[in-house]
Design a protein around this motif. Structure first.
Motif, PDB file in Angstrom:
ATOM      1  N   ILE A   1      50.303  61.511  38.203  1.00 20.11           N
ATOM      2  CA  ILE A   1      50.943  62.170  39.011  1.00 20.11           C
ATOM      3  C   ILE A   1      50.922  62.248  39.931  1.00 20.11           C
ATOM      4  O   ILE A   1      51.864  63.154  40.651  1.00 20.11           O
ATOM      5  CB  ILE A   1      49.094  63.145  38.717  1.00 20.11           C
ATOM      6  N   SER A   2      50.107  61.347  40.971  1.00 18.27           N
ATOM      7  CA  SER A   2      50.656  61.067  42.883  1.00 18.27           C
ATOM      8  C   SER A   2      51.800  61.153  43.548  1.00 18.27           C
ATOM      9  O   SER A   2      52.416  61.178  43.836  1.00 18.27           O
ATOM     10  CB  SER A   2      49.054  60.221  43.382  1.00 18.27           C
ATOM     11  N   LEU A   3      51.829  59.441  42.345  1.00 19.59           N
ATOM     12  CA  LEU A   3      54.163  58.565  41.999  1.00 19.59           C
ATOM     13  C   LEU A   3      54.930  60.270  42.017  1.00 19.59           C
ATOM     14  O   LEU A   3      55.655  60.510  42.821  1.00 19.59           O
ATOM     15  CB  LEU A   3      53.475  57.950  41.583  1.00 19.59           C
TER      16      LEU A   3
ATOM     17  N   MET B   1      54.116  63.411  42.232  1.00 19.36           N
ATOM     18  CA  MET B   1      54.492  64.600  43.871  1.00 19.36           C
ATOM     19  C   MET B   1      54.944  64.203  45.183  1.00 19.36           C
ATOM     20  O   MET B   1      55.566  64.546  45.523  1.00 19.36           O
ATOM     21  CB  MET B   1      52.378  65.098  43.608  1.00 19.36           C
ATOM     22  N   LEU B   2      54.559  62.448  44.887  1.00 22.49           N
ATOM     23  CA  LEU B   2      54.979  62.348  46.426  1.00 22.49           C
ATOM     24  C   LEU B   2      56.477  62.526  46.067  1.00 22.49           C
ATOM     25  O   LEU B   2      57.321  62.388  47.290  1.00 22.49           O
ATOM     26  CB  LEU B   2      54.724  60.526  46.150  1.00 22.49           C
TER      27      LEU B   2
ATOM     28  N   ASP C   1      57.457  65.674  46.584  1.00 22.49           N
ATOM     29  CA  ASP C   1      57.600  66.453  47.896  1.00 22.49           C
ATOM     30  C   ASP C   1      58.259  65.950  48.267  1.00 22.49           C
ATOM     31  O   ASP C   1      59.299  66.650  49.241  1.00 22.49           O
ATOM     32  CB  ASP C   1      55.984  66.097  48.336  1.00 22.49           C
ATOM     33  N   THR C   2      58.980  64.467  48.755  1.00 24.89           N
ATOM     34  CA  THR C   2      59.752  63.990  49.540  1.00 24.89           C
ATOM     35  C   THR C   2      61.467  64.849  49.391  1.00 24.89           C
ATOM     36  O   THR C   2      61.755  64.946  50.621  1.00 24.89           O
ATOM     37  CB  THR C   2      59.142  62.710  49.491  1.00 24.89           C
TER      38      THR C   2
ATOM     39  N   TRP D   1      40.730  62.707  43.903  1.00 26.89           N
ATOM     40  CA  TRP D   1      42.217  62.897  43.802  1.00 26.89           C
ATOM     41  C   TRP D   1      42.473  65.038  44.079  1.00 26.89           C
ATOM     42  O   TRP D   1      42.778  64.532  44.960  1.00 26.89           O
ATOM     43  CB  TRP D   1      42.984  63.109  42.430  1.00 26.89           C
TER      44      TRP D   1
ATOM     45  N   VAL E   1      52.549  63.873  53.526  1.00 34.50           N
ATOM     46  CA  VAL E   1      53.269  64.028  52.024  1.00 34.50           C
ATOM     47  C   VAL E   1      52.508  64.378  51.317  1.00 34.50           C
ATOM     48  O   VAL E   1      51.034  63.400  51.024  1.00 34.50           O
ATOM     49  CB  VAL E   1      54.196  62.791  51.972  1.00 34.50           C
ATOM     50  N   PHE E   2      52.587  65.250  50.031  1.00 37.75           N
ATOM     51  CA  PHE E   2      51.527  66.167  48.962  1.00 37.75           C
ATOM     52  C   PHE E   2      51.514  64.808  48.221  1.00 37.75           C
ATOM     53  O   PHE E   2      52.002  64.100  47.684  1.00 37.75           O
ATOM     54  CB  PHE E   2      52.153  66.825  48.238  1.00 37.75           C
ATOM     55  N   GLY E   3      50.491  64.402  48.119  1.00 37.53           N
ATOM     56  CA  GLY E   3      49.902  62.695  46.954  1.00 37.53           C
ATOM     57  C   GLY E   3      49.219  62.016  47.814  1.00 37.53           C
ATOM     58  O   GLY E   3      49.211  60.618  47.295  1.00 37.53           O
TER      59      GLY E   3
ATOM     60  N   LEU F   1      46.668  60.336  46.154  1.00 39.41           N
ATOM     61  CA  LEU F   1      46.698  58.256  45.585  1.00 39.41           C
ATOM     62  C   LEU F   1      45.816  57.689  45.581  1.00 39.41           C
ATOM     63  O   LEU F   1      44.646  56.612  45.291  1.00 39.41           O
ATOM     64  CB  LEU F   1      48.090  58.064  45.986  1.00 39.41           C
TER      65      LEU F   1
END
Lengths: 306, 179
Positions: A28-30, A32-33, A36-37, B74, B87-89, B93
């Motif tokens: 999920i984080s990746l 989102m990154l 977002d970017t 998280w 940056v979001f995340g 992470l």
């Protein structure tokens, strides 16, 4: 021989294993990154969280504000009177310039009217206070105490008394994020005040001075030259002071000169900043004619042919 | 026995059995850590400032893995991303990874005296910082200066203090026989 599989019975079942959970959240984080970017899809979520976080952020300002209040209460008479005298002197000095400016701008307006040019934009300006500097060591940002509530919008230029500080890059409901001219790869279109040479000033990141790239070694630029915004991009109004040329290396072997500059504004010091409303003076980009593609193609073909 | 009177001032020994933490206390400490992270600092204080939220998360992941795990870490990281305007995340992470590492190492870390725990915490926090650095590299950031490694080390130095404060409500009341 076979090993007997020994698995403890799940007496205390606690959902998926930590590794599974980690993998899930990393995925999920990746994503989102990436979102977002690349696309900035997540601004709505950010706004919601920002509103929820706002009371805590304001509360975090209280200790430093209280200390400043106490410090101000005990400021000495002498310091205040000295500051008062300095400010008066500054006012008189600027008064002369301001009086000159009225007649100059009148004259300018007449000349521009003669030439049928659009008047220079005098948009709304909002005074904002810096809440805190960004804590991200990789970015040069400050956060200011007004946002969408005061009508700020992304792309607004931000200045202080000496010159350009940066531009608004993100507007939250009650706050805004200002990216400073020293941020890595932040670009400001500038020209040399003395000679009029145009270039673009690039920030170089924390602890490094912004630099002018892609100027040929024989460009008309000297150490100590003042760089002002050229106003070409439509983001920064023209004529604002940005930086002074700090060092200059012209090597004949290199394609471009190495030019570092020192920002004039108190980029990392100023407490009060002025946000200039978006310069809408630039005319809208003209619509492409409907058969533009066809025309281009035939044009290219003709050129190639000829 | 004069020592027991000083007990609350020193971290619990590995043999001491702590009471379960109350959920509201965990939430309160997390909010306070977030508050400490949001304090407007500049200059030297900013370059020394450890990530309090990471420290407190790490403590709860080690002590109360049933309440605070990868998921909570998280979510907290997302809030921190908004607070810092990153940056979001990115924090999400890093914190999720930190929580997982804590869950992996928790039984071992708890066996050590506080200063040796701090050394292991330093490694975890540095790994967490390295992960953020990796994310930033992908985004095209410059190599930061060596001072980038200072906040995780400061955080590790604060570890014994954080443990004492956070386990204080969980120390069992001393029996009259002990006094």
């Amino acid at each position: 021989m076979r090993h007997i599989q020994v698995e403890p019975p799940a007496f205390f079942h606690r959902g998926p294993s930590p590794l599974t959970r980690l993998a899930f959240f990393v995925l999920i984080s990746l994503s989102m990154l990436f979102l977002d970017t690349r696309y900035r899809y997540l601004e709505n979520i950010r706004h919601v969280v920002a509103v929820a976080l706002y009371p805590l952020q304001r509360a975090a300002q209280v200790p430093s504000e209280a200390m400043a209040f106490v410090g101000g209460y005990f400021a000495t008479q002498r310091a205040l009177s000295e500051e008062n005298a300095a400010l008066k002197r500054q006012l008189v000095e600027q008064g002369a310039m301001a009086q000159g400016a009225v007649s100059t701008s009148n004259e300018n307006a007449r000349l521009k009217a003669l030439l049928d040019m659009r008047p220079r934009y005098h948009g709304a300006a909002t005074v904002v206070e810096v809440l805190y500097t960004g804590r991200d060591p990789f970015a040069q940002k400050v956060f200011v105490n007004k946002g969408a509530d005061a009508g700020l919008s992304p792309g607004d230029a931000v200045i202080d008394a000496q010159g350009v500080v940066g531009q608004v890059t993100r507007v939250l409901p009650f706050m805004a994020e200002v990216t400073l001219v020293t941020d890595k790869d932040h670009a400001v279109p500038v020209k040399v005040e003395r000679s009029g040479v145009r270039s673009v000033l690039f920030g170089a990141g924390a602890g490094r001075l912004p630099e002018l790239r892609f100027l040929s070694p024989n460009a008309d630029i000297q150490q100590g030259d003042i760089l002002v915004t050229s106003g070409i991009d439509g983001t920064y109004p023209p004529g604002l002071a940005v930086a002074r040329v700090a060092s200059l290396e012209r090597e004949t072997g290199q394609m471009f000169a190495r030019i570092t500059t020192q920002p004039l504004a108190g980029v990392d010091r100023s407490e009060y900043l002025l946000v200039l409303g978006h310069a809408s003076a630039t005319p809208a980009r003209p619509d492409e004619p409907a058969d533009a593609d066809a025309a281009k193609k035939t044009g290219k073909g003709r050129r190639r042919g000829g | 026995m004069a020592l027991p009177y000083l007990m609350p001032l020193s971290p619990a020994s590995p043999e001491e059995i702590l009471l379960p933490a109350r959920p509201w206390f965990i939430v309160l400490t997390l909010v306070l850590a977030l508050f400490a992270n949001l304090l407007p600092l500049s200059g030297v204080a900013l370059s020394l400032r450890p990530d309090f939220l990471a420290l407190v998360l790490l403590y709860w992941c080690i002590q109360e893995p049933r309440f605070v795990g990868v998921g909570i870490a998280w979510c907290v990281g997302l809030v921190m991303d908004v607070g810092d305007g990153t940056v979001f995340g990115q924090h999400a992470l890093a914190y999720a990874f930190l929580a997982y590492a804590a869950e992996y190492f928790r039984r071992r870390v708890l066996r050590f005296p506080p200063w040796q725990q701090a050394a292991q915490v330093a490694v975890l926090l540095l790994l967490c910082a390295a992960l953020v650095l990796l994310i930033q590299f992908v985004g095209g950031a410059n190599m930061p200066r060596w001072s980038y490694a200072v906040p995780p080390l400061v955080g590790a130095l604060l570890w014994p203090l954080v443990s004492v404060v956070l386990q204080w409500p969980q120390r069992p009341p001393r029996s009259p026989a002990e006094r």
